[in-house]
Scaffold this motif. Sequence first.
Motif, short mmCIF file in Angstrom:
data_model
loop_
_atom_site.label_atom_id
_atom_site.label_comp_id
_atom_site.label_asym_id
_atom_site.label_seq_id
_atom_site.Cartn_x
_atom_site.Cartn_y
_atom_site.Cartn_z
N VAL A 228 0.93 -1.15 0.05
CA VAL A 228 0.12 -0.13 -0.10
C VAL A 228 0.68 1.05 0.19
O VAL A 228 0.45 2.43 -1.05
CB VAL A 228 -1.47 -0.28 1.04
CG1 VAL A 228 -1.56 1.40 1.24
CG2 VAL A 228 -2.18 -1.11 1.43
N SER A 229 2.32 1.09 0.68
CA SER A 229 3.30 2.23 1.15
C SER A 229 3.32 2.68 -0.61
O SER A 229 3.21 3.97 -0.58
CB SER A 229 3.66 1.99 2.04
OG SER A 229 4.72 2.86 2.01
N LEU A 230 3.82 1.40 -1.12
CA LEU A 230 4.33 1.71 -2.52
C LEU A 230 3.43 2.04 -3.30
O LEU A 230 3.36 2.62 -4.59
CB LEU A 230 4.93 0.20 -3.13
CG LEU A 230 5.55 -0.08 -4.67
CD1 LEU A 230 6.86 0.59 -4.74
CD2 LEU A 230 5.45 -1.47 -5.21
N ALA A 231 1.86 1.93 -3.02
CA ALA A 231 0.86 1.95 -4.72
C ALA A 231 0.92 4.01 -4.35
O ALA A 231 0.85 4.91 -5.21
CB ALA A 231 -0.32 1.40 -4.38
N GLY A 250 11.57 2.42 -6.06
CA GLY A 250 10.04 1.64 -5.58
C GLY A 250 10.26 0.47 -5.43
O GLY A 250 9.80 0.01 -4.56
N VAL A 251 9.86 -0.09 -6.15
CA VAL A 251 9.19 -1.50 -6.80
C VAL A 251 10.52 -2.66 -6.12
O VAL A 251 10.88 -3.42 -5.19
CB VAL A 251 9.28 -1.96 -8.39
CG1 VAL A 251 9.45 -3.59 -8.47
CG2 VAL A 251 7.95 -1.68 -8.84
N ALA A 252 12.10 -2.18 -6.21
CA ALA A 252 12.88 -3.54 -5.70
C ALA A 252 12.89 -3.23 -4.77
O ALA A 252 13.22 -4.25 -4.08
CB ALA A 252 14.68 -2.11 -6.78
N GLY A 253 12.89 -2.22 -3.39
CA GLY A 253 12.65 -1.97 -2.31
C GLY A 253 11.53 -2.95 -1.89
O GLY A 253 12.10 -3.97 -0.99
N ILE A 284 11.45 3.08 5.17
CA ILE A 284 11.07 4.37 5.15
C ILE A 284 11.75 5.33 5.09
O ILE A 284 11.45 6.58 3.94
CB ILE A 284 10.38 4.42 6.89
CG1 ILE A 284 9.76 3.52 7.15
CG2 ILE A 284 10.32 6.31 7.20
CD1 ILE A 284 8.07 3.87 6.57
N PHE A 285 13.03 5.52 5.12
CA PHE A 285 13.99 6.23 4.25
C PHE A 285 13.97 5.91 2.86
O PHE A 285 13.90 7.68 2.35
CB PHE A 285 15.57 5.91 5.13
CG PHE A 285 16.38 6.83 4.45
CD1 PHE A 285 16.33 7.31 5.39
CD2 PHE A 285 17.10 6.91 3.59
CE1 PHE A 285 18.06 8.95 5.19
CE2 PHE A 285 17.96 7.25 3.51
CZ PHE A 285 18.99 7.64 4.42
N LEU A 286 13.97 4.98 2.37
CA LEU A 286 13.22 5.25 0.32
C LEU A 286 12.20 5.81 0.31
O LEU A 286 12.56 6.73 -0.72
CB LEU A 286 13.88 3.63 0.72
CG LEU A 286 13.33 3.38 -1.28
CD1 LEU A 286 14.59 4.01 -1.86
CD2 LEU A 286 13.40 2.68 -1.91
N CYS A 287 10.77 5.66 0.49
CA CYS A 287 10.20 6.25 0.41
C CYS A 287 9.72 7.59 0.26
O CYS A 287 10.16 8.59 -0.54
CB CYS A 287 9.22 5.80 0.98
SG CYS A 287 7.59 4.35 0.93
N TYR A 288 9.85 8.54 1.33
CA TYR A 288 11.12 9.77 1.60
C TYR A 288 11.98 10.10 1.00
O TYR A 288 11.40 11.16 -0.04
CB TYR A 288 11.20 10.41 2.97
CG TYR A 288 9.64 10.13 4.23
CD1 TYR A 288 8.01 10.74 3.68
CD2 TYR A 288 9.36 9.22 4.87
CE1 TYR A 288 7.40 10.20 4.39
CE2 TYR A 288 8.67 8.92 5.60
CZ TYR A 288 7.10 9.49 5.17
OH TYR A 288 5.95 9.27 5.90
#
Length: 301
Positions: A228-231, A250-253, A284-288
């Motif tokens: 859900v976070s990825l989406a 994002g997909v790799a993470g 979380i780090f990667l997302c932001y």
Amino acid sequence: MTLRALWIYQKERFPLARTAPLLAVFSAASIAVSAELAGRPLPGWGGFAAGFAVAMLLFFQMRVCDEWKDLEDDRCYRPDRPIPRGLISLRAVLGLGLASLPLAAGAVWLWHPPLLWVLALVWLWLALMTAEFGAPEWLKARPVLYLLSHMAIMPLIDLLLTGVEWMPGGGPAPGLALFLALSFVNGCVLEVGRKCWAPEQEIVGVDSYSRLWGAARAARIWAAAVLVSLALLLAVAGLTGAFRLVLPLGVAGAVTCLIAARRYAARPDPASAKRVDLLAGLWIFLCYALAGFAPLLTRMF
């Protein structure tokens, strides 16, 4: 209270080496995303400094509130923690927390005084959380509702951090709600991930999601939260024009997280539990980092 005791306390309960980089990316990305979504230039360095300072202080205040709220449980079930074992007193920690309040207010006021209203809203929710919304037994008997009610503070903090940009900039961008939703889901990713334990790590009297749901189901729920976070991350990237860069990274993470979840579900030992905990923070780090800085890189290259 000595400097040595304070150093040990932060290392165990508020590790600056891990917390500061994550909150630096979190606060800077929040400000940058707000500007990107609205098509406005980034604020000056003072805005980023204020955002980082208030993020650090707020998360420390959350830790202080947890120390007060969980003191009796810690004395009974986790006597090795700093306060129960006598390293530092609760009074000293509460004193530091109270001293941080004017510092946070000052950081906000120096940047944009009207933003104090949003800070007050965050503090109000934090106070309600600390009081368990006036119904501690009822809420603790409903762990999913407990999780959701406590993670609601994450989008409130992000409303404050993005407000560093949008409040003096003329108002929030229409797509900002997606980024706030991302913060809410990421809070769940972090919280569930850090409480997926191996059977031998479970502590009598201490709640964990692995005990509540079983390791396999906890792993599936954590993996679902990552997806859900990825989406939401991809939706934000689509609005900021960085979708093509964010998609593969994002997909790799996310795939890395899913592999870790599968391994933990199949064999919930301390090593696999530690991997889930570590990857929750790295996700979380990667997302932001992607949400906040990918648009800048896209324009550069």
